[in-house]
Structures are given as structure tokens and as C-alpha cells.
Design a protein around this motif. Structure first.
Motif, PDB file in Angstrom:
ATOM      1  N   CYS A 105       0.918  -1.418  -0.168  1.00  0.00           N
ATOM      2  CA  CYS A 105       0.009   0.266  -0.050  1.00  0.00           C
ATOM      3  C   CYS A 105       0.758   1.243   0.015  1.00  0.00           C
ATOM      4  N   GLY A 106       1.887   1.117   1.077  1.00  0.00           N
ATOM      5  CA  GLY A 106       2.748   2.338   0.889  1.00  0.00           C
ATOM      6  C   GLY A 106       3.378   2.321  -0.289  1.00  0.00           C
ATOM      7  N   VAL A 107       4.156   1.672  -1.045  1.00  0.00           N
ATOM      8  CA  VAL A 107       4.405   1.670  -2.498  1.00  0.00           C
ATOM      9  C   VAL A 107       3.668   2.456  -3.496  1.00  0.00           C
ATOM     10  N   LEU A 108       2.342   1.813  -3.838  1.00  0.00           N
ATOM     11  CA  LEU A 108       1.579   1.171  -4.377  1.00  0.00           C
ATOM     12  C   LEU A 108       0.914   2.904  -4.492  1.00  0.00           C
ATOM     13  N   ALA A 109      -0.035   2.807  -3.159  1.00  0.00           N
ATOM     14  CA  ALA A 109      -1.037   4.028  -2.758  1.00  0.00           C
ATOM     15  C   ALA A 109      -0.289   5.591  -2.389  1.00  0.00           C
ATOM     16  N   LEU A 110       0.382   4.957  -1.901  1.00  0.00           N
ATOM     17  CA  LEU A 110       1.357   6.571  -1.118  1.00  0.00           C
ATOM     18  C   LEU A 110       2.533   6.619  -2.118  1.00  0.00           C
ATOM     19  N   ASP A 111       3.658   6.090  -3.105  1.00  0.00           N
ATOM     20  CA  ASP A 111       4.514   6.677  -4.084  1.00  0.00           C
ATOM     21  C   ASP A 111       5.414   6.375  -2.826  1.00  0.00           C
ATOM     22  N   ASP A 112       5.366   5.381  -1.659  1.00  0.00           N
ATOM     23  CA  ASP A 112       6.486   5.791  -1.820  1.00  0.00           C
ATOM     24  C   ASP A 112       7.862   5.384  -2.102  1.00  0.00           C
ATOM     25  N   ARG A 113       9.390   5.203  -1.719  1.00  0.00           N
ATOM     26  CA  ARG A 113      10.646   5.233  -2.828  1.00  0.00           C
ATOM     27  C   ARG A 113      11.373   4.103  -1.812  1.00  0.00           C
ATOM     28  N   PRO A 114      11.858   3.052  -1.264  1.00  0.00           N
ATOM     29  CA  PRO A 114      12.629   3.470  -0.657  1.00  0.00           C
ATOM     30  C   PRO A 114      13.944   2.884  -1.297  1.00  0.00           C
ATOM     31  N   GLY A 115      15.097   3.242  -0.607  1.00  0.00           N
ATOM     32  CA  GLY A 115      16.190   3.240  -1.531  1.00  0.00           C
ATOM     33  C   GLY A 115      16.520   0.937  -1.321  1.00  0.00           C
ATOM     34  N   ALA A 116      17.939   0.796  -2.200  1.00  0.00           N
ATOM     35  CA  ALA A 116      18.179   0.108  -2.455  1.00  0.00           C
ATOM     36  C   ALA A 116      18.246  -1.102  -0.746  1.00  0.00           C
ATOM     37  N   LEU A 117      18.806  -0.598   0.010  1.00  0.00           N
ATOM     38  CA  LEU A 117      19.113  -1.062   1.094  1.00  0.00           C
ATOM     39  C   LEU A 117      18.395  -1.306   2.002  1.00  0.00           C
ATOM     40  N   ALA A 118      16.936   0.166   1.903  1.00  0.00           N
ATOM     41  CA  ALA A 118      15.517  -0.595   2.693  1.00  0.00           C
ATOM     42  C   ALA A 118      15.168  -1.614   2.159  1.00  0.00           C
ATOM     43  N   TRP A 119      15.132  -1.108   0.700  1.00  0.00           N
ATOM     44  CA  TRP A 119      13.830  -2.681  -0.243  1.00  0.00           C
ATOM     45  C   TRP A 119      15.272  -4.195   0.504  1.00  0.00           C
ATOM     46  N   LEU A 120      16.692  -4.045   0.599  1.00  0.00           N
ATOM     47  CA  LEU A 120      16.214  -5.726   0.871  1.00  0.00           C
ATOM     48  C   LEU A 120      16.841  -5.513   2.744  1.00  0.00           C
ATOM     49  N   GLY A 121      16.713  -4.478   3.188  1.00  0.00           N
ATOM     50  CA  GLY A 121      15.308  -4.640   4.454  1.00  0.00           C
ATOM     51  C   GLY A 121      14.547  -5.398   4.648  1.00  0.00           C
ATOM     52  N   ILE A 122      13.280  -4.586   4.258  1.00  0.00           N
ATOM     53  CA  ILE A 122      11.873  -5.748   3.965  1.00  0.00           C
ATOM     54  C   ILE A 122      12.863  -6.713   3.438  1.00  0.00           C
TER      55      ILE A 122
END
Length: 273
Positions: A105-122
Motif C-alpha cells: 500500500c505504501g509503494v503503490l498508493a502513497l508513492d513511497d520509494r525506499p532505497g536499495a538498502l531499505a528494500w533489502l531490509g524489507i
């Protein structure tokens, strides 16, 4: 500051998960859930009066109320699952699925753009949470409670994150009111399940702890991406494992050890990302 607040939220929820799970096996889960929301309402109201709000709009209160409906739903089904003894099923399903839904929801609806390290953490967080909670499949009954709770978790986090910072903590208060109203018909339908005073006090304190966790999460999400705040706040399943080791002298399994190490790595990655 944002990551620390989100981790503090996870600590609160972990303690609530631990104490609430034990309490729900000693008392009717509907009474525990309802009293918990009353305790949360009391604490949130006091905190909202102490922390000033510059501008509270109706939309902020509506988002808070929607978050409260998610909270009430999540706690109802989580406590029901815990009361049935399916902790190893309900906790991982609710945590992992709730995180996944919130991030999407954060990425698709709120246009969140986590960095590469954050994506790896997720990516590390999802299997880590499952392993920390035991990593076992279970009965469909427990899995169903976990899935219903996870939907409530996602609504709780995403809706509260949409409330404006200027509204202060009043969205959390609106959420507690909505949760109380949501659970009231169930309590009335089942009849009053009065708890002994010590158990009632514990239920109120558990709910106050959950409200504190939400307050810390709201403060965190105003300082960083919602997707990152949700994942950090959702590391709470690691806390009951640690408490079990420290207080109940339980033995940690190899899977849980790997999960705890993964959760620690995810925390570092999300903080740096």
C-alpha cells in the motif's frame, strides 16, 4: 530519530503481544480486547491533551477512526487465535502478511520509494519474522485468525500514516473511540464477561501499551517513509521470544536464532536505507 521511534513501537507491541497472549488464555478474549481498547483510549486522550496539535482536520480524525477499526479487528482475531493456543500460527501469519500488505500500500498508493538498502531490509524482514515466531504451519483455524488479524494490522498502519502531522495525537484518540464502538456489539451480544479486578487491570494496561505503540509509530511515520516505519514497527514478534528466554528460561530453536539474526540485520539495513 524515526527508526528509533519505530523500534520503540515494536518493543511496546512485543510486550503487549507477550502479556496479552498469556492473559487471553486466563480470561475471555472478548473482554480482554474490549478492556484493552478502553485502556488505550484513556492513555491516548491524556497524551493528546499533553502534546499540542496545531490544526486538527476532520479528514485526520477519519483516517484515525479507520485505523482504529483496523486495530479493533486485529486485536479481536489475534486474541481469539491466542486464546485457542495457536500462537505459533497466528503471530507469524498476522505479522508477515500485515507487513507485506502495508508495504504494498505504501509503494503503490502513497508513492513511497525506499532505497536499495531499505528494500533489502524489507526482503530480509519477512522470512525473519516467520522464523522468529517458530516457522511452523498450523491448523486452518489458526491461519484464518492470523489472516484476518493481518488485514486489520495493514489498515491500522496505513490509515494512521495518512493523518497529518498537525493533528497531533488526536487521530490515535479517534481510532480508540472507533475500536471501542466496533467491539461493543460483540461484548453486548455475548453478555458482560466481568473479569476479576487484577485481570481487568492487566487488560487495561495491555491496551494502554498498545496505544503507546501506536503513538510512537505515528511519530515515526511523520519522520520517514511509511513502508520503512511499518517494517521496523512490525519486528515485535522478536520481543516475546527474547522475553521467553529471559523470564521463562525457554530454549530458543535454531530457526528462531536465524530469525533473530535476520531481524537484527534487517534493522540495520532499514536504518541505513
Amino acid at each position: 530519530m524515526g527508526p528509533l521511534l519505530a523500534l520503540a513501537s515494536a518493543l511496546c507491541y512485543g510486550i503487549v503481544d507477550y502479556t496479552g497472549g498469556i492473559l487471553s488464555r486466563r480470561a475471555p478474549f472478548t473482554a480482554v480486547t474490549f478492556l484493552g481498547q478502553l485502556g488505550g483510549l484513556a492513555l491516548a486522550s491524556v497524551a493528546a491533551l499533553v502534546i499540542p496539535a496545531s490544526s486538527v482536520h476532520p479528514a485526520d480524525l477519519l483516517w484515525g477512526a479507520l485505523s482504529g477499526l483496523g486495530s479493533g479487528t486485529a486485536m479481536h482475531f489475534l486474541n481469539r487465535g491466542l486464546s485457542r493456543g495457536a500462537m505459533s500460527v497466528v503471530v507469524p501469519v498476522s505479522a508477515v502478511t500485515g507487513v507485506a500488505l502495508s508495504v504494498v500500500c505504501g509503494v503503490l498508493a502513497l508513492d513511497d520509494r525506499p532505497g536499495a538498502l531499505a528494500w533489502l531490509g524489507i526482503a530480509v524482514t519477512l522470512p525473519a519474522l516467520w522464523l522468529v515466531s517458530g516457522g511452523r504451519a498450523g491448523a486452518a483455524r489458526g491461519a484464518g485468525d492470523g489472516l484476518l488479524a493481518s488485514a486489520g494490522v495493514a489498515v491500522q498502519y496505513v490509515a494512521l500514516g495518512l493523518a497529518g502531522p498537525a493533528a497531533g495525537l488526536w487521530p490515535v484518540v479517534a481510532g480508540r473511540v472507533a475500536a471501542v464502538l466496533l467491539l461493543l456489539p460483540t461484548v453486548l451480544r455475548r453478555g458482560p464477561a466481568w473479569l476479576p479486578r487484577p485481570l481487568a487491570a492487566q487488560a487495561l494496561l495491555v491496551g494502554a501499551g498498545a496505544a503507546l505503540g501506536l503513538i510512537l509509530y505515528l511519530l515515526a511515520v511523520h519522520r520517514q517513509l511509511l513502508a520503512v516505519a511499518v517494517v521496523l514497527a512490525s519486528l515485535y514478534p522478536a520481543v516475546p521470544v527474547v522475553l521467553g528466554l529471559a523470564l521463562l528460561h525457554e530454549r530458543v530453536t535454531r530457526r528462531q536464532t536465524v530469525g533473530l539474526l535476520g531481524a537484527a540485520a534487517a534493522t540495520v539495513l532499514l536504518t541505513l536505507g
